[in-house]
Scaffold this motif. Structure first.
Motif, mmCIF file in Angstrom:
data_model
loop_
_atom_site.group_PDB
_atom_site.id
_atom_site.type_symbol
_atom_site.label_atom_id
_atom_site.label_comp_id
_atom_site.label_asym_id
_atom_site.label_seq_id
_atom_site.Cartn_x
_atom_site.Cartn_y
_atom_site.Cartn_z
ATOM 1 N N GLN A 42 -33.101 -45.961 24.352
ATOM 2 C CA GLN A 42 -32.441 -46.697 23.024
ATOM 3 C C GLN A 42 -31.275 -46.036 22.474
ATOM 4 O OE1 GLN A 42 -36.811 -45.393 22.395
ATOM 5 N NE2 GLN A 42 -36.329 -45.532 20.829
ATOM 6 N N ALA A 43 -31.191 -46.288 21.883
ATOM 7 C CA ALA A 43 -30.284 -46.444 20.440
ATOM 8 C C ALA A 43 -30.872 -45.442 20.062
ATOM 9 C CB ALA A 43 -29.687 -47.819 19.619
ATOM 10 N N GLY A 44 -29.796 -43.488 20.153
ATOM 11 C CA GLY A 44 -29.622 -42.721 19.050
ATOM 12 C C GLY A 44 -30.791 -41.939 19.844
ATOM 13 N N LYS A 45 -31.213 -42.560 20.819
ATOM 14 C CA LYS A 45 -32.401 -40.906 22.184
ATOM 15 C C LYS A 45 -31.426 -40.965 23.153
ATOM 16 C CE LYS A 45 -36.158 -39.907 19.815
ATOM 17 N NZ LYS A 45 -36.145 -39.143 19.326
ATOM 18 N N SER A 46 -30.248 -41.485 23.231
ATOM 19 C CA SER A 46 -28.969 -41.065 24.327
ATOM 20 C C SER A 46 -28.941 -39.202 24.626
ATOM 21 C CB SER A 46 -27.989 -41.395 23.927
ATOM 22 O OG SER A 46 -27.110 -41.067 23.115
ATOM 23 N N TYR A 189 -34.128 -34.434 12.834
ATOM 24 C CA TYR A 189 -33.031 -34.982 13.649
ATOM 25 C C TYR A 189 -32.632 -35.975 13.780
ATOM 26 C CZ TYR A 189 -34.708 -34.864 18.874
ATOM 27 O OH TYR A 189 -35.808 -35.718 19.470
ATOM 28 N N LYS A 190 -31.345 -36.508 13.880
ATOM 29 C CA LYS A 190 -30.127 -37.687 13.835
ATOM 30 C C LYS A 190 -29.622 -38.005 14.855
ATOM 31 C CE LYS A 190 -31.203 -40.779 10.780
ATOM 32 N NZ LYS A 190 -31.197 -42.104 10.922
ATOM 33 N N GLU A 191 -29.046 -38.639 15.803
ATOM 34 C CA GLU A 191 -28.563 -38.803 16.322
ATOM 35 C C GLU A 191 -27.696 -39.536 16.409
ATOM 36 O OE1 GLU A 191 -30.103 -36.794 20.231
ATOM 37 O OE2 GLU A 191 -29.780 -38.786 20.317
ATOM 38 N N CYS A 268 -15.698 -41.265 13.427
ATOM 39 C CA CYS A 268 -17.711 -41.928 13.802
ATOM 40 C C CYS A 268 -17.474 -42.904 12.851
ATOM 41 C CB CYS A 268 -17.766 -41.099 13.772
ATOM 42 S SG CYS A 268 -20.188 -41.486 13.970
ATOM 43 N N PRO A 269 -16.815 -44.328 12.778
ATOM 44 C CA PRO A 269 -16.994 -45.278 11.556
ATOM 45 C C PRO A 269 -17.253 -45.878 11.234
ATOM 46 C CG PRO A 269 -15.116 -45.779 13.474
ATOM 47 C CD PRO A 269 -15.401 -43.996 13.780
ATOM 48 N N GLN A 274 -25.420 -46.731 12.136
ATOM 49 C CA GLN A 274 -25.633 -45.611 13.362
ATOM 50 C C GLN A 274 -27.173 -44.890 12.489
ATOM 51 O OE1 GLN A 274 -24.189 -43.470 16.069
ATOM 52 N NE2 GLN A 274 -21.797 -44.462 15.885
ATOM 53 N N TRP A 275 -27.093 -44.747 11.274
ATOM 54 C CA TRP A 275 -27.792 -44.147 10.467
ATOM 55 C C TRP A 275 -28.706 -44.494 10.336
ATOM 56 C CZ3 TRP A 275 -27.410 -38.992 7.829
ATOM 57 C CH2 TRP A 275 -29.151 -38.868 7.211
ATOM 58 N N GLY A 276 -29.046 -46.486 10.261
ATOM 59 C CA GLY A 276 -29.608 -46.614 9.887
ATOM 60 C C GLY A 276 -30.251 -47.361 10.941
#
Ligand SMILES: Cc1cc2nc3c(=O)[nH]c(=O)nc-3n(C[C@H](O)[C@H](O)[C@H](O)COP(=O)(O)OP(=O)(O)OC[C@H]3O[C@@H](n4cnc5c(N)ncnc54)[C@H](O)[C@@H]3O)c2cc1C
Length: 452
Positions: A42-46, A189-191, A268-269, A274-276
């Motif tokens: 899952q995106a952001g769960k790596s 936390y956010k990845e 990290c352009p 990614q935040w969203g």
């Protein structure tokens, strides 16, 4: 043949299946998720995790460490990134010592493969545990695809179903005199992912754990095998300025990274995107006791979930398997005796790993950029280099040894007082500059009998 049920095919569950199968048990695992080997992460769960000595020892004890070698990237130290982009390196331990970045999904998939294919365990997917009868060795299950309810009975049951364990909530918590507490920390936390360069190379040194300490919040990065880095931003949910609830618009997100983490921002352009899309997750410490009852035991996060700041949650969970495995042999499969010894041994260590994690949160957040703290670490490292048999720094005891966590935590606190005292009595900084610090260390430690 004795039968064993494991709830959860996560990191502890899949390794514990190997231990049991190797000892001759018929092992059945029930896992809530579908097979992660077939699903996209899952995106952001790596998430990638730091695997250290205890985890390796637990893998080695059943001969499966070589499977993990190929996934692991050694990290020999921390690299701190200042707000103006300067880098400061700090080794984790002695020459040749490292902790290892491994992908959580990759490691889990590998261990599931090994448990199934090499050791004959059966993994049932989409099977959610909804409760259990601990005396009878029964787990209650719901098939997530069909909604069908069933139950499964065996000689032994192990709850390896993570921090939000259903076996704990729905069975252990029904017991008289079962203690339980959960404590969410103020931070979430956010990845984020720093992609590889166009030629596949890394944008940062892959053999280090990167930290951007900023006082009340921080960012960390660990290398992935494909040239990218998984980064995690830890920050309060709510606050005056640097808090998740204060950063919402595109302009706010950009301004936050551009001013606080300028070098990260350049690498990290698409950080706004990614935040969203990446979730904001919470962190909690769960304590409970007893960890065993009747035919059942809790292992891993189900017994002692902690915040991730010492990088020890998984290592402690794998060490649970190692300890239970040793006790299984020692007590010749007498499970009443094994369970008794397991919880007596592991509960104080579970408590200690939680204390260590909370402590290291402050260290990473507030101290790794503090010159006095860095000086103390350098001094301690030098003592350890010269007198390794007499002085082991706390980080080394936790990450590079099997000294029980409870012992390491107690000793570490004593050593900290001792070190602070020494640093007050002597001008360590000047002695280091003048190359005279070794003389002082020899004077103190040469005739010392035991470590302090
Ligand atoms: C951001 C973050 C970073 C971390 N970094 C590190 C690190 O660097 N080093 C380290 O050592 N540790 C780290 N940890 C901790 C580590 O991830 C955990 O300690 C570890 O995953 C615990 O393993 P486990 O098998 O007990 O639980 P899990 O890995 O959570 O596995 C539990 C399994 O049970 C399944 N399950 C859950 N409920 C049910 C149910 N009702 N029925 C059936 N199956 C169920 C789940 O799907 C899962 O497969 C980190 C944790 C976080 C959140």
């Amino acid at each position: 043949m004795k039968t064993a049920t494991i709830v959860g095919a996560g990191l502890a569950g899949s390794l514990w299946a190997v231990y049991l199968a190797k000892a001759g048990y018929n092992v059945t695992i029930f896992e809530r998720r579908s097979d992660i080997r077939l699903a996209e992460i899952q995106a952001g769960k790596s998430i990638n995790l730091a695997l250290s000595h205890r985890g390796w020892e637990a893998l080695r004890a059943v001969g499966v460490d070589h499977h993990v070698n190929e996934l692991a990237i050694p990290m020999t130290g921390r690299i701190m990134h200042s707000a103006t982009g300067e880098l400061t390196a700090q080794p984790y331990g002695q020459e040749g010592q490292a902790i290892y970045s491994v992908s959580r999904g990759g490691l889990n998939a590998k261990m599931m493969d090994v448990a199934e294919k090499e050791f004959g365990a059966t993994i049932n997917y989409n099977m959610q545990c909804t409760g259990g009868n601990l005396e009878e060795g029964i787990v209650y299950l719901t098939n997530k695809l069909t909604g069908e309810h069933s139950e499964h009975q065996s000689d032994l049951v192990f709850g390896c179903d993570g921090a939000y364990s259903a076996l704990r909530y729905k069975a252990f918590q029904k017991l008289d005199r079962f203690n339980y507490s959960q404590e969410f920390v103020e931070d979430g936390y956010k990845e984020f992912l720093i992609p590889a360069n166009a030629d596949g190379s890394y944008k940062l040194d892959k053999n280090a754990l990167h930290i951007w300490p900023r006082g009340r919040f921080m960012l960390i990065a660990l290398a992935n095998e494909d040239g990218s880095f998984t980064c995690t931003l830890f920050m309060p949910f709510e606050g005056d300025e640097n808090a998740f609830d204060k950063i919402n618009t595109k302009a706010e997100i950009e301004a936050f990274f551009e001013t606080r983490f300028p070098d990260f921002y350049e690498m990290c352009p698409n950080v706004v995107e990614q935040w969203g899309t990446h979730p904001l997750s919470s962190l909690a410490i769960m304590r409970c006791y007893p960890w065993t009852s009747g035919k059942a035991a809790l292992m891993g996060d189900a017994a002692h979930a902690t915040v991730p700041f010492y990088g020890q949650g998984m290592n402690a969970s794998l060490e649970d398997c190692h300890t239970m495995g040793k006790l299984m042999e020692e007590h010749d499969h007498d499970w009443e005796a094994i369970f008794k010894a397991y919880q007596a041994d592991r509960k104080p260590n579970g408590d200690a790993v939680q204390e260590l994690s909370k402590h290291n949160y402050l260290v990473m957040r507030d101290f790794v950029a503090d010159p006095q703290f860095l000086l103390q670490k350098k001094f301690e490292n030098r003592i350890q280099e010269l007198y390794p048999e007499k002085y082991i720094a706390l980080y080394s005891m936790v990450s590079f040894s099997s000294i029980p966590y409870a012992e390491a935590w107690k000793k570490g606190q004593e050593q900290d007082v001792y070190m602070k005292d020494l640093m007050q009595q002597h001008d360590i900084e000047s002695l280091m500059k003048e190359g005279k610090v070794d003389d002082l260390i020899h004077r103190i430690f040469k005739d010392k009998l035991v470590s302090n």
